[in-house]
Scaffold this motif. Structure first.
Motif, PDB file in Angstrom:
ATOM      1  N   ALA A 199      13.607  10.117 -14.044  1.00 43.21           N
ATOM      2  CA  ALA A 199      14.822  10.905 -14.216  1.00 43.21           C
ATOM      3  C   ALA A 199      16.012  10.021 -14.546  1.00 43.21           C
ATOM      4  CB  ALA A 199      15.119  11.705 -12.945  1.00 43.21           C
ATOM      5  N   VAL A 200      16.833  10.448 -15.504  1.00 41.66           N
ATOM      6  CA  VAL A 200      18.103   9.815 -15.834  1.00 41.66           C
ATOM      7  C   VAL A 200      19.157  10.914 -15.943  1.00 41.66           C
ATOM      8  CG1 VAL A 200      19.389   8.409 -17.492  1.00 41.66           C
ATOM      9  CG2 VAL A 200      16.975   7.934 -17.093  1.00 41.66           C
ATOM     10  N   PRO A 201      20.227  10.865 -15.150  1.00 42.74           N
ATOM     11  CA  PRO A 201      20.507   9.841 -14.158  1.00 42.74           C
ATOM     12  C   PRO A 201      19.590   9.957 -12.942  1.00 42.74           C
ATOM     13  CG  PRO A 201      22.153  11.577 -14.027  1.00 42.74           C
ATOM     14  CD  PRO A 201      21.313  11.873 -15.247  1.00 42.74           C
ATOM     15  N   VAL A 202      19.512   8.899 -12.172  1.00 42.69           N
ATOM     16  CA  VAL A 202      18.634   8.853 -11.013  1.00 42.69           C
ATOM     17  C   VAL A 202      19.065   9.903  -9.980  1.00 42.69           C
ATOM     18  CG1 VAL A 202      20.040   7.074  -9.879  1.00 42.69           C
ATOM     19  CG2 VAL A 202      17.626   7.303  -9.291  1.00 42.69           C
ATOM     20  N   ARG A 203      18.093  10.474  -9.299  1.00 41.60           N
ATOM     21  CA  ARG A 203      18.383  11.437  -8.232  1.00 41.60           C
ATOM     22  C   ARG A 203      18.626  10.701  -6.920  1.00 41.60           C
ATOM     23  NH1 ARG A 203      13.840  13.776 -10.753  1.00 41.60           N
ATOM     24  NH2 ARG A 203      12.525  13.021  -9.054  1.00 41.60           N
ATOM     25  N   PRO A 204      19.467  11.233  -6.037  1.00 41.33           N
ATOM     26  CA  PRO A 204      19.680  10.590  -4.732  1.00 41.33           C
ATOM     27  C   PRO A 204      18.416  10.613  -3.887  1.00 41.33           C
ATOM     28  CG  PRO A 204      20.721  12.751  -4.786  1.00 41.33           C
ATOM     29  CD  PRO A 204      20.273  12.460  -6.191  1.00 41.33           C
ATOM     30  N   VAL A 205      18.264   9.614  -3.025  1.00 39.33           N
ATOM     31  CA  VAL A 205      17.147   9.577  -2.082  1.00 39.33           C
ATOM     32  C   VAL A 205      17.548  10.432  -0.883  1.00 39.33           C
ATOM     33  CG1 VAL A 205      15.701   8.115  -0.618  1.00 39.33           C
ATOM     34  CG2 VAL A 205      16.469   7.274  -2.848  1.00 39.33           C
ATOM     35  N   LYS A 206      17.016  11.647  -0.820  1.00 42.90           N
ATOM     36  CA  LYS A 206      17.425  12.610   0.196  1.00 42.90           C
ATOM     37  C   LYS A 206      16.423  12.768   1.329  1.00 42.90           C
ATOM     38  CE  LYS A 206      20.361  15.577  -2.690  1.00 42.90           C
ATOM     39  NZ  LYS A 206      20.586  16.963  -3.200  1.00 42.90           N
ATOM     40  N   ARG A 207      15.139  12.456   1.060  1.00 42.01           N
ATOM     41  CA  ARG A 207      14.131  12.715   2.083  1.00 42.01           C
ATOM     42  C   ARG A 207      13.251  11.481   2.318  1.00 42.01           C
ATOM     43  NH1 ARG A 207      11.301  18.464   1.590  1.00 42.01           N
ATOM     44  NH2 ARG A 207      10.794  17.830   3.715  1.00 42.01           N
ATOM     45  N   PRO A 208      13.869  10.385   2.753  1.00 38.66           N
ATOM     46  CA  PRO A 208      13.053   9.212   3.099  1.00 38.66           C
ATOM     47  C   PRO A 208      12.352   9.419   4.429  1.00 38.66           C
ATOM     48  CG  PRO A 208      15.334   8.793   3.648  1.00 38.66           C
ATOM     49  CD  PRO A 208      15.299  10.158   3.008  1.00 38.66           C
ATOM     50  N   ARG A 209      11.306   8.650   4.666  1.00 37.32           N
ATOM     51  CA  ARG A 209      10.594   8.720   5.941  1.00 37.32           C
ATOM     52  C   ARG A 209      10.035   7.349   6.293  1.00 37.32           C
ATOM     53  NH1 ARG A 209       7.773  12.760   9.093  1.00 37.32           N
ATOM     54  NH2 ARG A 209       8.233  14.347   7.537  1.00 37.32           N
ATOM     55  N   VAL A 210      10.097   7.019   7.572  1.00 38.44           N
ATOM     56  CA  VAL A 210       9.445   5.815   8.085  1.00 38.44           C
ATOM     57  C   VAL A 210       8.022   6.182   8.474  1.00 38.44           C
ATOM     58  CG1 VAL A 210       9.463   4.021   9.848  1.00 38.44           C
ATOM     59  CG2 VAL A 210      11.631   4.876   8.929  1.00 38.44           C
ATOM     60  N   VAL A 211       7.051   5.435   7.961  1.00 41.31           N
ATOM     61  CA  VAL A 211       5.646   5.630   8.325  1.00 41.31           C
ATOM     62  C   VAL A 211       5.134   4.334   8.940  1.00 41.31           C
ATOM     63  CG1 VAL A 211       3.317   6.138   7.518  1.00 41.31           C
ATOM     64  CG2 VAL A 211       5.275   7.334   6.513  1.00 41.31           C
ATOM     65  N   LEU A 212       4.634   4.416  10.170  1.00 46.31           N
ATOM     66  CA  LEU A 212       4.146   3.253  10.908  1.00 46.31           C
ATOM     67  C   LEU A 212       2.687   3.450  11.271  1.00 46.31           C
ATOM     68  CD1 LEU A 212       7.169   2.887  13.392  1.00 46.31           C
ATOM     69  CD2 LEU A 212       6.878   1.728  11.193  1.00 46.31           C
ATOM     70  N   PHE A 213       1.833   2.530  10.831  1.00 49.02           N
ATOM     71  CA  PHE A 213       0.420   2.562  11.220  1.00 49.02           C
ATOM     72  C   PHE A 213       0.236   1.644  12.432  1.00 49.02           C
ATOM     73  CE2 PHE A 213       0.198   4.018   6.849  1.00 49.02           C
ATOM     74  CZ  PHE A 213      -0.722   5.047   6.937  1.00 49.02           C
ATOM     75  N   ALA A 214      -0.446   2.167  13.443  1.00 54.79           N
ATOM     76  CA  ALA A 214      -0.560   1.457  14.714  1.00 54.79           C
ATOM     77  C   ALA A 214      -2.005   1.053  14.989  1.00 54.79           C
ATOM     78  CB  ALA A 214      -0.047   2.333  15.855  1.00 54.79           C
ATOM     79  N   GLY A 215      -2.168  -0.113  15.624  1.00 55.92           N
ATOM     80  CA  GLY A 215      -3.504  -0.573  15.980  1.00 55.92           C
ATOM     81  C   GLY A 215      -3.483  -1.843  16.805  1.00 55.92           C
ATOM     82  N   ASP A 216      -4.529  -2.036  17.566  1.00 53.83           N
ATOM     83  CA  ASP A 216      -4.739  -3.275  18.327  1.00 53.83           C
ATOM     84  C   ASP A 216      -5.830  -4.096  17.650  1.00 53.83           C
ATOM     85  OD1 ASP A 216      -3.126  -3.377  20.895  1.00 53.83           O
ATOM     86  OD2 ASP A 216      -3.944  -1.347  21.027  1.00 53.83           O
ATOM     87  N   HIS A 217      -5.718  -5.417  17.796  1.00 49.98           N
ATOM     88  CA  HIS A 217      -6.675  -6.339  17.176  1.00 49.98           C
ATOM     89  C   HIS A 217      -7.307  -7.217  18.254  1.00 49.98           C
ATOM     90  CE1 HIS A 217      -5.504  -5.521  12.944  1.00 49.98           C
ATOM     91  NE2 HIS A 217      -4.421  -5.079  13.556  1.00 49.98           N
ATOM     92  N   GLY A 218      -8.633  -7.272  18.218  1.00 48.92           N
ATOM     93  CA  GLY A 218      -9.361  -8.014  19.240  1.00 48.92           C
ATOM     94  C   GLY A 218      -9.008  -9.489  19.293  1.00 48.92           C
ATOM     95  N   VAL A 219      -8.539 -10.046  18.171  1.00 51.94           N
ATOM     96  CA  VAL A 219      -8.198 -11.471  18.137  1.00 51.94           C
ATOM     97  C   VAL A 219      -7.041 -11.795  19.078  1.00 51.94           C
ATOM     98  CG1 VAL A 219      -6.516 -11.322  16.248  1.00 51.94           C
ATOM     99  CG2 VAL A 219      -7.896 -13.395  16.510  1.00 51.94           C
ATOM    100  N   ALA A 220      -6.279 -10.776  19.485  1.00 49.52           N
ATOM    101  CA  ALA A 220      -5.181 -11.001  20.425  1.00 49.52           C
ATOM    102  C   ALA A 220      -5.676 -11.495  21.775  1.00 49.52           C
ATOM    103  CB  ALA A 220      -4.364  -9.715  20.594  1.00 49.52           C
ATOM    104  N   GLU A 221      -6.964 -11.274  22.071  1.00 48.21           N
ATOM    105  CA  GLU A 221      -7.533 -11.762  23.330  1.00 48.21           C
ATOM    106  C   GLU A 221      -7.464 -13.285  23.436  1.00 48.21           C
ATOM    107  OE1 GLU A 221     -11.503 -10.354  23.295  1.00 48.21           O
ATOM    108  OE2 GLU A 221     -10.942  -8.228  23.225  1.00 48.21           O
ATOM    109  N   LEU A 222      -7.308 -13.969  22.306  1.00 49.40           N
ATOM    110  CA  LEU A 222      -7.246 -15.433  22.299  1.00 49.40           C
ATOM    111  C   LEU A 222      -5.867 -15.967  22.661  1.00 49.40           C
ATOM    112  CD1 LEU A 222      -9.273 -16.097  19.014  1.00 49.40           C
ATOM    113  CD2 LEU A 222     -10.076 -16.255  21.379  1.00 49.40           C
ATOM    114  N   GLY A 223      -4.923 -15.085  22.903  1.00 49.06           N
ATOM    115  CA  GLY A 223      -3.569 -15.530  23.227  1.00 49.06           C
ATOM    116  C   GLY A 223      -2.799 -15.994  22.003  1.00 49.06           C
ATOM    117  N   VAL A 224      -2.952 -15.274  20.889  1.00 47.34           N
ATOM    118  CA  VAL A 224      -2.287 -15.666  19.642  1.00 47.34           C
ATOM    119  C   VAL A 224      -1.016 -14.853  19.399  1.00 47.34           C
ATOM    120  CG1 VAL A 224      -4.463 -16.363  18.599  1.00 47.34           C
ATOM    121  CG2 VAL A 224      -3.675 -14.009  18.304  1.00 47.34           C
ATOM    122  N   SER A 225      -0.688 -13.955  20.325  1.00 46.55           N
ATOM    123  CA  SER A 225       0.460 -13.071  20.154  1.00 46.55           C
ATOM    124  C   SER A 225       1.416 -13.226  21.319  1.00 46.55           C
ATOM    125  CB  SER A 225      -0.007 -11.609  20.055  1.00 46.55           C
ATOM    126  OG  SER A 225       1.087 -10.720  20.040  1.00 46.55           O
ATOM    127  N   GLY A 226       2.671 -12.838  21.074  1.00 41.41           N
ATOM    128  CA  GLY A 226       3.649 -12.856  22.151  1.00 41.41           C
ATOM    129  C   GLY A 226       3.495 -11.689  23.100  1.00 41.41           C
TER     130      GLY A 226
END
Length: 395
Positions: A54-81
């Motif tokens: 589109a020209v002119p550009v349309r305003p960004v009216k409906r943004p959304r934050v999307v967060l994917f969540a998960g645990d990783h077994g490698v954290a058992e080694l003490g590699v994370s805070g």
């Protein structure tokens, strides 16, 4: 054998409309504010215009934050805070409005969506709409075992694809993408090191909270061991996510690919989203044209991935907290670029410098008047001086 081939996305993803971008560039040349005066905001407005078609550009009216969540077994080694298996606490903090991304999202009036792809907690601890998509409970320890089974990897990628379709169908016009994970930066660094052909020490960072030297060495060793397992499967992106990825990383990769298919722009946050983007780029080389890098996270692996994809971060404020925070901070810049590109007036016909034209004309007129006056005064003075210097007439 999996029925999903990520390489098929290469034929499904097109670049943003180059013709529209040229039209946006031409329109920018006609605006009252001189080209280049708005810096990178010009580039952002043209990119968004091409993405929207589109020209002119349309305003960004409906943004959304999307967060994917998960645990990783490698954290058992003490590699994370953070302790292994504690990613659900990050999720709870966002839901309760007590995390940085939640505060900013509330302030900007941007909704947040959390998708549990692989948290290691009882489902009853979180709302049903968060946990209903879970692929498995925690991902495997990538230094000694696969993160997922082949079936789980495909399920996770398809989960991300489905979320992208839901967002596009609901009218979301831009996604701020992030993660809520413990051990995720280790898996992300392993993916990036494998895809960039570099050593573990080059990509090993200290995570969002920072870790001490001993934890850094453990993390580096875990990435080194994961790399040995990753290199034999580099030719197959889905298998790579199976071996050294994780449910949340596979889902994020699927989301990025399908969002590009649906022509949905995405702002990447930190090293986890950068790693998934790099995997997606390997499958579909046009996909990065639909993404922006929101911020510099300080993780060396992120810098390697963004350089490989030729993505230049919008911000560098030293924000390391993750969770989509840095990417969300860059959202107002994108919205501002759209507003400026759409709302600034064009120059009037026959002018060159837009808003300064009248002032320039007045200045030129004043200068001409002053010059004329000076010439007249000078001519009179010269005549008078010449009269004084004439010899007196003799008697």
């Amino acid at each position: 054998m999996s029925s999903l081939n990520l390489d098929d996305f290469s034929d499904l993803i097109e670049r943003p409309d180059s013709g529209v971008r040229r039209d946006a560039e031409d329109r920018r040349e006609r605006l009252a504010v001189p080209p280049g005066a708005l810096g990178r905001l010009d580039e952002l407005g043209e990119w968004l215009s091409a993405a929207q078609g589109a020209v002119p550009v349309r305003p960004v009216k409906r943004p959304r934050v999307v967060l994917f969540a998960g645990d990783h077994g490698v954290a058992e080694l003490g590699v994370s805070g953070r302790p292994a298996g504690s990613a659900h606490e990050l999720v709870r903090a966002v839901l309760e409005g007590a995390s940085p991304v939640a505060v900013l999202a509330r302030r900007m009036d941007v909704p947040v969506r959390i998708v549990d792809a692989g948290l290691d907690c009882d489902p009853e601890l979180l709302p049903a709409e968060v946990v209903r998509h879970r692929v498995r409970r925690g991902s495997g320890r990538i230094d000694v075992e696969d993160a997922l089974t082949a079936e789980e990897a495909e399920q996770a990628v398809r989960l991300g694809m489905a979320i992208a379709d839901e967002e596009a169908d609901s009218g979301t016009d831009l996604v701020v993408l992030g993660d809520l994970s413990v051990g995720g930066t280790t898996a992300a660094a392993a993916l990036i090191a494998a895809l960039c052909g570099t050593d573990a020490s080059v990509v090993t960072g200290r995570g969002g909270l920072g870790i001490d030297d001993l934890a850094w060495m453990r993390k580096c060793a875990a990435i080194r061991d994961a790399l040995r397992r990753a290199r034999p499967v580099l030719g197959d992106q889905l298998q790579l996510l199976t071996v050294v990825g994780g449910a949340d990383l596979a889902a994020t990769t699927g989301f990025l690919l399908q969002a590009a298919v649906r022509r949905l722009p995405v702002i990447l946050d930190g090293v986890v989203s950068a790693a998934c983007a790099l995997v997606a780029q390997r499958a579909a080389f046009r996909a990065p044209d639909w993404w922006l890098a929101g911020q510099v996270s300080g993780e060396p692996a992120q810098a390697k991935a963004l350089d490989r994809m030729a993505l230049n971060p919008l911000l560098d404020h030293g924000v390391t907290v993750g969770e989509g925070t840095g990417a969300l901070l860059s959202l107002p810049l994108v919205q501002a670029s759209a507003a400026l590109a759409a709302e600034l007036p064009e120059r009037r016909a026959g002018t060159e410098s837009g808003t300064e034209t009248e002032t320039d004309a007045e200045t030129a007129a004043a200068t001409a008047t002053a010059t004329a006056t000076e010439n007249e005064t000078g001519s009179g003075a010269e005549a008078e001086t010449a009269s004084d210097q004439r010899p007196a007439a003799s008697d």
